[in-house]
Design a protein around this motif. Structure first.
Motif, PDB file in Angstrom:
ATOM      1  N   PHE A 162       0.840  -1.203   0.000  1.00 40.25           N
ATOM      2  CA  PHE A 162       0.000   0.000   0.000  1.00 40.25           C
ATOM      3  C   PHE A 162       0.877   1.257   0.000  1.00 40.25           C
ATOM      4  O   PHE A 162       0.616   2.207  -0.748  1.00 40.25           O
ATOM      5  N   TYR A 174      -1.374  -1.416  -5.434  1.00 33.95           N
ATOM      6  CA  TYR A 174      -2.629  -1.522  -4.692  1.00 33.95           C
ATOM      7  C   TYR A 174      -3.292  -2.880  -4.940  1.00 33.95           C
ATOM      8  O   TYR A 174      -3.904  -3.454  -4.029  1.00 33.95           O
ATOM      9  N   ALA A 198      -7.066   0.078  -0.312  1.00 37.16           N
ATOM     10  CA  ALA A 198      -6.272  -0.262  -1.499  1.00 37.16           C
ATOM     11  C   ALA A 198      -7.155  -0.262  -2.747  1.00 37.16           C
ATOM     12  O   ALA A 198      -6.768   0.269  -3.803  1.00 37.16           O
ATOM     13  N   LYS A 205      -6.820   2.338  -5.789  1.00 43.29           N
ATOM     14  CA  LYS A 205      -6.597   1.802  -7.135  1.00 43.29           C
ATOM     15  C   LYS A 205      -7.602   2.404  -8.118  1.00 43.29           C
ATOM     16  O   LYS A 205      -7.232   2.818  -9.233  1.00 43.29           O
TER      17      LYS A 205
END
Length: 718
Positions: free
Chosen positions: A222, A241, A257, A261
């Protein structure tokens, strides 16, 4: 026979004890101490150390809206929570040094002692321990681990260059897998703190393949995604991610994440779906924040700010809420130029932001600057509204005052009902105090909940602006003492509409006598008389002058400062602040030769002997030479001699020559003070008093300041 048996046993025991001495190099002794050191003291120390690391990791509070640190920073709070475990680590590992000196695990024991001291923030002893291992260790792996610990200790203390020198030594060493991973992570962390994000993520990439699959590795993926976003590489950020979900992340980490993304790839269609998912109820604030980020990136700043406000309203985490407020405050300040809204959000940020945060000082400085700005703007608007109201016809003014009074009554009724509800809530809360505090799932009473209060303040500000708790706060152009809607003043149709509804409102809600008295009280605040109007204009003058200085000195906005000062000169000619305003305009327009010359000419023509005229000349000239200083000293002595002879006219002429021909002299304050005394002899008391006031204002560090204040006090007492 028993005697011989006992003797044999005693001899055998003695041989074993001697052969197992920690100072013996015999194979039996070394083997004995190796086993005891590894599987007893050191084994227990490592278990306790791992337990401490796990507790610190599990207790962390990651703020996913900010760049996460690669390594969890060492701080007193985390050290306190694992103090018992770390004390046990040091105690157990110290047994190896005390009882197993000939063990090959002695170096490892010292390393883990140094690491425990490092987590305890005992940097001095940790560094000494690591240096001892580096100097005396026989194990290369232990020496490398000690150097990595040393680099971490220097990094945590901000000694980055020293840490880099240690890193250069380690770079040449053939490290084992564990030390290689620790080295890469520590070095990546060091470059992250130095804001060298490209270098940091490149090193982090080398460390990731060496780590086992777990939540710690997921978190590092991350961080890598965040770093790639910072160096404007959204494609690689999205890849990192995606890798988070493959390494056993917690639900929150996996959620953020996916959110990041989607943002990195510009895929924002799923956000509404995420909002409706019941599993994300506690994370709605982050979804709103991500939606806001997407809108702001598209250039839709207003929509983004609305979504950020939704994020703040649904947020229940004070740590993360502070950073949402920072985004709102900075956006209103930088993009929207709405300083009043920015001021409100900086106020909220200052309430929640930890003092050790890197942004705290910037937030506090801006909060103070904007508070001064808002104060001056409100005074200007208030006095402007009051002055315009004083020029209205009685009929038009009555309609507006009636509307103001009715709104005030409604507000007071609302406040009364709110107070009654609050009192009932407080009584209920007091009745159930014990159970409320024992059950964290029970809602906290509003006025005991700092998050709820902060959110309420923000919601209020978003609708009404940053307003003081006082009469008529609901008016759409709120002022300090009495507020009237600017549209009501400028738009006749709106005034007529308000007036048409007054009859119904009056009959239903407000008694005639109460309204009459209330309107009379409001009318008393309007400056109808020449004296009241003059006082209002004076307050407006002082606020406009102060606002210009806020723009120049606090907010560093020369353009707005110039506009404000030019407005000041136009609206308040011959003000006592005119000399300073002209001087400040000279400073602000130095890059524009024509405009600068105009303001300089005005200053030198109208106020040639003023402090600010001399200050402008002083800034354009170097300090006087020794010879020039001697000349001005002679002039001062000559003027003082004339003063002693009661020849005040000649003394004054010499003083003025000295001030004009020798700007920036070391005795300038003495010349100015002597001039003030001479004005008392040659002009009226008003000129003398003004000269003393100017001296006190212009030369606050002069040795004559006390004498000047005493003379002014005597003069004022007359």
């Amino acid at each position: 026979m028993n005697k011989y048996f006992i003797l044999c046993v005693a001899c055998l025991t003695g041989v074993l004890v001697l052969s197992c001495s920690q100072y013996s190099n015999s194979p039996l002794s070394v083997g004995f101490h190796n086993v005891n050191a590894k599987y007893n003291a050191l084994f227990q120390a490592k278990i306790k150390f791992k337990e401490a690391e796990t507790l610190i990791f599990d207790a962390r509070q990651d703020n996913f809206s900010q760049l996460l640190p690669i390594l969890l920073p060492i701080d007193s709070m985390s050290a306190q929570t694992v103090n018992e475990q770390l004390a046990s680590v040091i105690k157990k590992a110290s047994l190896v040094a005390e009882r197993h000196q000939n063990s090959k695990w002695l170096d490892d024991a010292y390393v883990i002692i140094g690491q425990a001291r490092l987590l305890k923030e005992d940097y001095k002893n940790a560094i000494e321990t690591f240096k001892f291992v580096n100097t005396n260790a026989t194990s290369d792996d232990a020496r490398d681990a000690a150097l990595i610990g040393l680099m971490r200790a220097y990094t945590e203390q901000g000694e980055y260059q020293t840490a880099l020198r240690v890193a250069e030594i380690l770079r040449e060493e053939p490290l084992n897998k564990e030390n290689t991973a620790d080295f890469y992570l520590t070095k990546a962390y060091l470059h992250q703190l130095k804001e060298e994000y490209k270098t940091s993520v490149a090193i982090l990439e080398e460390a990731l393949p060496l780590l086992p699959k777990n939540e710690e590795k997921a978190r590092l993926y991350f961080v890598a995604g965040q770093l790639y976003e910072l160096i404007n590489n959204p494609t690689l950020a999205a890849q990192k991610y995606s890798s988070v979900s493959k390494n056993r992340p917690s639900y929150n980490l996996g959620f953020y994440a996916k959110l990041n993304k989607s943002l990195a790839l510009g895929q924002t269609n799923s956000f509404q779906k995420l909002l409706k998912d019941p599993k994300n109820k506690d994370l709605q604030d982050k979804i709103y924040e991500a939606m806001a980020t997407a809108e702001i990136r598209k250039g839709n700043t207003k929509s983004g700010l609305t979504l950020l406000q939704s994020s703040a309203r649904t947020n229940q985490n004070p740590q993360q809420l502070a950073f949402t407020y920072i985004r709102l405050a900075d956006s209103y300040y930088n993009q929207m130029g709405d300083y009043e809204m920015a001021s409100a959000y900086y106020d909220s940020t200052a309430t929640l932001l930890p003092q050790h945060d890197a942004q705290y000082k910037r937030v506090i400085d801006r909060q103070r600057s904007l508070a001064d700005f808002v104060t001056q703007v409100r005074i200007i608007r208030t006095e402007d509204s009051l002055q315009r109201l004083s020029k209205m016809s009685p009929e038009q003014l009555d309609k507006i005052l009636e509307k103001v009074y009715i709104d005030q009554q409604f507000k007071e009724d609302s406040q009364k009902r709110a107070a009654e509800i609050a009192n009932k809530g407080k009584q209920l809360q007091n009745k159930n105090t014990a159970s409320t505090f024992n059950d964290p799932n029970k809602p906290m009473w509003y006025f005991n909940n700092p998050i709820a209060i902060s959110q309420g303040k923000t919601a209020f500000t978003a609708r009404w602006g940053n307003r003081a708790l006082e009469d008529n706060w609901r008016r759409s152009s709120k002022e300090n003492t009495l507020s009237f809607d600017n549209n009501a003043l400028s738009n006749q149709n709106l005034t007529n509409t308000l007036g048409n509804n007054l009859g119904e409102l009056n009959a239903k809600n407000i008694g005639a006598e109460g309204m009459k008295a209330g309107i009379a009280a409001l009318r008393a605040k309007i400056p109808f008389s020449p004296e009241a109007l003059l006082a209002s204009k004076k307050r407006q003058e002082e606020a406009t002058f102060a606002l210009g200085k806020v723009y120049k000195l606090n907010l560093n906005e020369p353009k707005n400062a110039i506009i404000t000062f030019e407005k000041f000169l136009k609206e308040f000619p011959n003000s006592s602040h005119e000399t300073e305003v002209l001087y400040l305009l000279c400073l602000l327009t130095e890059d524009n030769a024509g405009v600068y010359a105009s303001y300089k000419n005005q200053l030198m023509t109208k106020y040639a002997d003023s402090y600010f005229a001399r200050l402008l000349i002083r800034s354009q000239n170097e300090s006087l030479s020794t010879g020039k200083e001697s000349e001005v000293q002679k002039l001062y002595a000559e003027a003082y001699n004339y003063f002693g002879q009661n020849n005040f006219a000649n003394a004054l002429a010499i003083v003025e020559t000295g001030l004009k021909d020798y700007p920036n002299s070391q005795i300038e304050d003495k010349l100015v003070f002597l001039k003030a005394i001479l004005l008392a002899k040659t002009q009226d008391t008003k000129a003398y008093k003004t000269a003393l006031e100017n001296f006190i204002s212009d030369y606050p560090k002069s040795q004559l300041i006390t004498l000047a204040k005493e003379r002014l006090e005597v003069l004022s007492a007359k």
